[in-house]
Scaffold this active site. Structure first.
Site, PDB file in Angstrom:
ATOM      1  N   GLU A  16       3.318   1.540   2.641  1.00 56.52           N
ATOM      2  CA  GLU A  16       4.468   0.630   2.473  1.00 56.52           C
ATOM      3  C   GLU A  16       4.507  -0.457   3.531  1.00 56.52           C
ATOM      4  OE1 GLU A  16       7.537   4.088   2.620  1.00 56.52           O
ATOM      5  OE2 GLU A  16       7.609   3.330   0.585  1.00 56.52           O
ATOM      6  N   ASP A  37       0.824  -1.213   0.000  1.00 53.34           N
ATOM      7  CA  ASP A  37       0.000   0.000   0.000  1.00 53.34           C
ATOM      8  C   ASP A  37       0.856   1.260   0.000  1.00 53.34           C
ATOM      9  OD1 ASP A  37       0.972  -0.620   2.554  1.00 53.34           O
ATOM     10  OD2 ASP A  37      -0.593   0.539   3.532  1.00 53.34           O
TER      11      ASP A  37
HETATM   12  C1  NOJ Z   1       8.469   3.738   6.727  1.00 51.93           C
HETATM   13  C2  NOJ Z   1       7.232   3.831   5.901  1.00 51.93           C
HETATM   14  O1  NOJ Z   1       7.368   4.746   4.921  1.00 51.93           O
HETATM   15  C3  NOJ Z   1       6.057   4.106   6.797  1.00 51.93           C
HETATM   16  O2  NOJ Z   1       4.914   4.320   6.069  1.00 51.93           O
HETATM   17  C4  NOJ Z   1       5.897   2.889   7.623  1.00 51.93           C
HETATM   18  O3  NOJ Z   1       4.842   3.059   8.532  1.00 51.93           O
HETATM   19  C5  NOJ Z   1       7.185   2.558   8.359  1.00 51.93           C
HETATM   20  N1  NOJ Z   1       8.343   2.575   7.507  1.00 51.93           N
HETATM   21  C6  NOJ Z   1       7.061   1.209   8.994  1.00 51.93           C
HETATM   22  O4  NOJ Z   1       6.955   0.205   8.030  1.00 51.93           O
HETATM   23  C1  NOJ Z   2       6.029   7.336   4.491  1.00 52.97           C
HETATM   24  C2  NOJ Z   2       4.667   7.297   3.929  1.00 52.97           C
HETATM   25  O1  NOJ Z   2       3.956   6.268   4.583  1.00 52.97           O
HETATM   26  C3  NOJ Z   2       4.679   7.043   2.449  1.00 52.97           C
HETATM   27  O2  NOJ Z   2       3.377   7.109   1.956  1.00 52.97           O
HETATM   28  C4  NOJ Z   2       5.545   8.044   1.759  1.00 52.97           C
HETATM   29  O3  NOJ Z   2       5.620   7.739   0.387  1.00 52.97           O
HETATM   30  C5  NOJ Z   2       6.930   8.084   2.359  1.00 52.97           C
HETATM   31  N1  NOJ Z   2       6.862   8.229   3.793  1.00 52.97           N
HETATM   32  C6  NOJ Z   2       7.767   9.229   1.810  1.00 52.97           C
HETATM   33  O4  NOJ Z   2       7.159  10.450   2.127  1.00 52.97           O
END
Ligand code: NOJ
Ligand code: NOJ
Length: 429
Positions: free
Chosen positions: A199, A196
């Site tokens: 991520e 998603d």
């Molecule tokens: C970094 C991701 O971008 C974020 O969306 C996520 O919640 C954390 N890692 C944990 O997986």
């Molecule tokens: C974490 C977020 O969950 C993700 O959607 C985003 O792409 C990255 N950070 C980078 O901003």
């Protein structure tokens, strides 16, 4: 190297701030923050065409280019670059920046490492980031195609068919143009589960599927216009097939839209069906084709308001010092534990809080009279909430603390600023 030539223009006030007379009494900081947000975005845009998600290089390291963040960022800039309300002296350099972005994307499409076009994150020299990560993330190509198609619309309007055919869309297979490559990928992979936008979890996601639907529906029209008749029909068939899956996301019990179906195990604590990504999907693809699900969308948003109002203590502050109402600080989803660097608990995000404002404004334009005013009023309170948690410089990190309200997570997050730009433009057209 990171200072773009657009900044001086911006500081000289070359962008016009539209002020609608009906809302003249609102907090003036809502208007000035628009300029600040634009500056925040442009500081993270590189002359070579890439966009850094955030200048933060550690705790957390967001010093990369994410396909999703960049696609959304450039879509907002395309809107501004071709808006007649934008000063001509700014339109030209912005349009130049958009061409640089196209070169950057064409280059990274050619990497063909790991999951290919499903790769979510790149180094700023254009190499795929090959660290273990949630991959593929199949929203990326759909988002990028939609942005590139917004550019194609403009180029066609200007009569630049040659540019479109050379860089953006040519029928030839295997595809070598930006849009065609992405549409082929989307058309052939939409029914596979992927990670998603957060991520974290593999599933069929409403956010990803709605982006893919929108890309193929628009792509089908573009293909037809450019004489690629067979592809046009193929994309349309795939878009219809996606539509028949999208309707299955409506939860018959609550009437809300589920954020995912067919989830793979991996995130067991994420139990509810609620996620702001549903609202993000709708605002990013607000073209009326989902209108039959407006009620479900409203139900979803109301549920998110209800849950987060209760869950985040900062929402107990309901008015600012002047007595203006503060809307609901919204997070990503109720079970979120990501704090912007570690896992001490989820917080409100600027882009979630502003997504609600943008959605309500989009909807308000379809209503009249009291219904319209009521939606606008809630949208404005969402802006008040965001302004309330800004620092003196108007900087925007990823999150603000659920208890103290102070900002945390990646500093100067491009997407936070972008969410301000798009919400503002929806609410003050
Ligand atoms: C970094 C991701 O971008 C974020 O969306 C996520 O919640 C954390 N890692 C944990 O997986
Ligand atoms: C974490 C977020 O969950 C993700 O959607 C985003 O792409 C990255 N950070 C980078 O901003």
């Amino acid at each position: 190297m990171r200072v773009l030539s657009l900044i001086p223009l911006l500081l000289a006030g070359a962008f016009l701030v539209p002020v609608s007379p009906a809302v003249a009494a609102i907090d003036p900081r809502i208007h000035t923050q628009y300029q600040r947000a634009l500056q925040g975005v442009l500081s993270n845009v590189q002359p070579a065409g890439s966009v850094i998600a955030s200048p933060s290089t550690s705790n957390p390291n967001y010093f990369y280019d994410w396909v999703r963040d960049t696609g959304l960022t450039m879509r907002a800039l395309v809107g501004i670059a071709y808006d007649r309300k934008t000063a001509a002296s700014v339109r030209a350099p912005l349009q130049q920046q958009i061409r640089a972005w196209i070169s950057w994307e064409l280059h990274r499409q050619e990497q063909n490492r790991l999951t290919g076009l499903g790769e979510p994150r790149f180094h700023l020299d254009g190499r795929v980031n090959e660290d273990p990560w949630g991959r593929p993330q199949n929203d990326g190509p759909a988002i990028r195609a939609l942005t590139a198609m917004a550019v194609a619309d403009q180029w066609i309007r200007e009569g630049n068919f040659a540019g479109v055919k050379e860089l953006l869309y040519a029928p030839a297979l295997p595809a070598r143009t930006l849009i065609k490559r992405d549409l082929e990928y989307v058309a052939h992979h939409w029914n596979e589960k992927s990670f998603d936008l957060w991520e974290e979890e593999q599933a069929l996601h409403y956010y990803t599927l709605l982006s893919q639907y929108a890309a193929l529906a628009k792509g089908s029209r573009l293909a037809k216009r450019l004489g690629d008749t067979g592809a046009s029909r193929y994309y349309e068939v795939q878009a219809r097939a996606i539509q028949s899956v999208l309707v299955q996301f409506r939860d018959p019990y609550s009437g809300a839209i589920r954020y995912a179906l067919d989830k793979s195990p991996g995130l067991p604590h994420k139990k509810s069906i609620l996620d702001i990504s549903v609202i993000l999907a709708l605002i990013q693809n607000f073209d009326g084709s989902f209108l039959e699900s407006t009620d479900s969308a409203m139900t979803t948003l109301k549920e998110l308001f209800r849950v987060f109002r209760f869950q985040y203590p900062v929402n107990r502050i309901t008015h600012d010092a002047t007595g203006a109402p503060l809307g609901v600080a919204l997070g990503r989803y109720p079970e979120d534990i990501y704090d912007g660097n570690g896992f001490t608990g989820g917080n409100p995000w600027f882009l979630s809080t502003l997504a609600a404002a943008e959605f309500l404004c989009d909807l308000s334009h379809l209503r009249v009279g009291k219904k319209r005013d009521a939606l606008m009023e809630i949208a404005l309170s969402q802006f008040n909430r965001v302004i309330f948690h800004l620092d003196a410089h108007g900087s925007m990190r990823e999150q603000f603390n659920r208890e103290t309200g102070y900002q945390q997570g990646a500093r100067d997050l491009t997407w936070s600023y972008v969410s301000y730009l798009t919400a503002y433009r929806a609410c003050f057209p």
